[in-house]
Design a protein around this motif. Structure first.
Motif, short mmCIF file in Angstrom:
data_model
loop_
_atom_site.label_atom_id
_atom_site.label_comp_id
_atom_site.label_asym_id
_atom_site.label_seq_id
_atom_site.Cartn_x
_atom_site.Cartn_y
_atom_site.Cartn_z
N LEU A 1 9.84 44.93 42.95
CA LEU A 1 9.98 46.08 42.40
C LEU A 1 10.43 47.33 43.30
CD1 LEU A 1 6.98 46.33 39.82
CD2 LEU A 1 9.36 46.29 39.29
N LEU A 2 9.40 47.22 44.64
CA LEU A 2 9.71 48.44 45.74
C LEU A 2 11.28 48.03 46.06
CD1 LEU A 2 6.78 47.92 47.84
CD2 LEU A 2 7.14 49.81 46.72
N ARG A 3 11.65 46.93 46.23
CA ARG A 3 13.17 46.78 46.70
C ARG A 3 14.02 47.26 45.69
NH1 ARG A 3 9.72 44.49 49.57
NH2 ARG A 3 10.14 44.14 51.72
N TYR A 4 13.82 46.76 44.49
CA TYR A 4 14.73 47.08 43.26
C TYR A 4 14.93 48.63 43.17
CZ TYR A 4 16.80 48.01 38.81
OH TYR A 4 17.56 48.61 37.78
N PHE A 5 13.89 49.54 43.32
CA PHE A 5 13.86 51.09 43.00
C PHE A 5 14.67 51.37 44.46
CE2 PHE A 5 10.53 50.27 40.01
CZ PHE A 5 11.20 51.08 38.84
N ASP A 6 14.62 50.89 45.39
CA ASP A 6 15.28 51.38 46.75
C ASP A 6 16.85 51.14 46.55
OD1 ASP A 6 12.97 52.27 48.08
OD2 ASP A 6 12.88 50.34 49.64
N ASP A 7 17.03 50.07 46.17
CA ASP A 7 18.65 49.59 45.89
C ASP A 7 19.12 50.53 45.03
OD1 ASP A 7 18.12 47.52 47.88
OD2 ASP A 7 18.97 45.89 46.60
N ARG A 8 18.32 50.62 43.72
CA ARG A 8 18.76 51.51 42.66
C ARG A 8 19.22 52.70 43.24
NH1 ARG A 8 18.20 54.68 38.83
NH2 ARG A 8 19.29 54.11 36.65
#
Ligand SMILES: [Zn+2]
Length: 181
Positions: A161-168
């Motif tokens: 989740l942390l990486r998903y929101f960073d990438d988003r």
């Protein structure tokens, strides 16, 4: 090195198994004390998705142990006869009853402590209608600010989740490879 000792009886003849290093091998295996059958144990794959609708992500409130009452991304053990993407889609259907299209692979997380590899795909939700199965108490969408970070069921889910929101935020999605202690 971590050695699982899960097998107590031979899968072929039912006699007790003992962990020892077979000839021509270099690690302990459960070897049958009667028929000599060697039981090889290898990591299991857990497959799941990051289902998103606009800026929000779908989480499922677990209705089963372990971590009942904690939030997770839909995921579960891969079955024989399916691909990783098919398994991720099946788990998303079973746990959330969501309507979605599977997109690219997003994260690959090795968890040697428990002998697992977790793979998450991005999944674009087609609507906001969910029909959770018996493993899920509730399925709902969260913005990044609403994510219940203290009540996330598994570290692999949190890291994904942390990486998903960073990438988003960046507007571009990579494939993230992580090792979890
Ligand atoms: Zn045996």
């Amino acid at each position: 090195m971590w050695i699982p000792r899960r097998i107590q009886h031979c899968r072929v003849c039912g006699a007790p198994a003992a962990y020892r290093v077979p000839a021509d091998d270099n690690r302990e295996r459960a070897v049958c004390t009667h028929c000599g059958e060697i039981h090889y144990e290898n990591p299991l794959n857990v497959v799941g998705t990051v289902p998103y609708f606009g800026e929000r992500v779908l989480l499922c409130l677990r209705n089963i142990e372990p971590r009942r009452g904690k939030w997770t991304l839909p995921a579960g053990f891969m079955e024989l006869g399916e691909t990783t993407a098919q398994g991720a889609a099946r788990e998303t259907d079973e746990e959330a009853g969501a309507h979605f299209e599977i997109e690219g692979l997003f994260s690959v997380l090795s968890v040697p402590r428990v002998g697992q590899v977790h793979l998450f795909y991005r999944a674009r939700l087609l609507n906001e209608r969910f029909d959770p199965g018996p493993e899920t108490q509730e399925a709902r969408l969260f913005t990044e600010a609403e994510i219940p970070w203290d009540d996330i069921a598994f570290r692999t889910v949190r890291e994904t989740l942390l990486r998903y929101f960073d990438d988003r935020r960046r507007g571009t999605y990579a494939v993230h490879t992580l090792d979890i202690d």
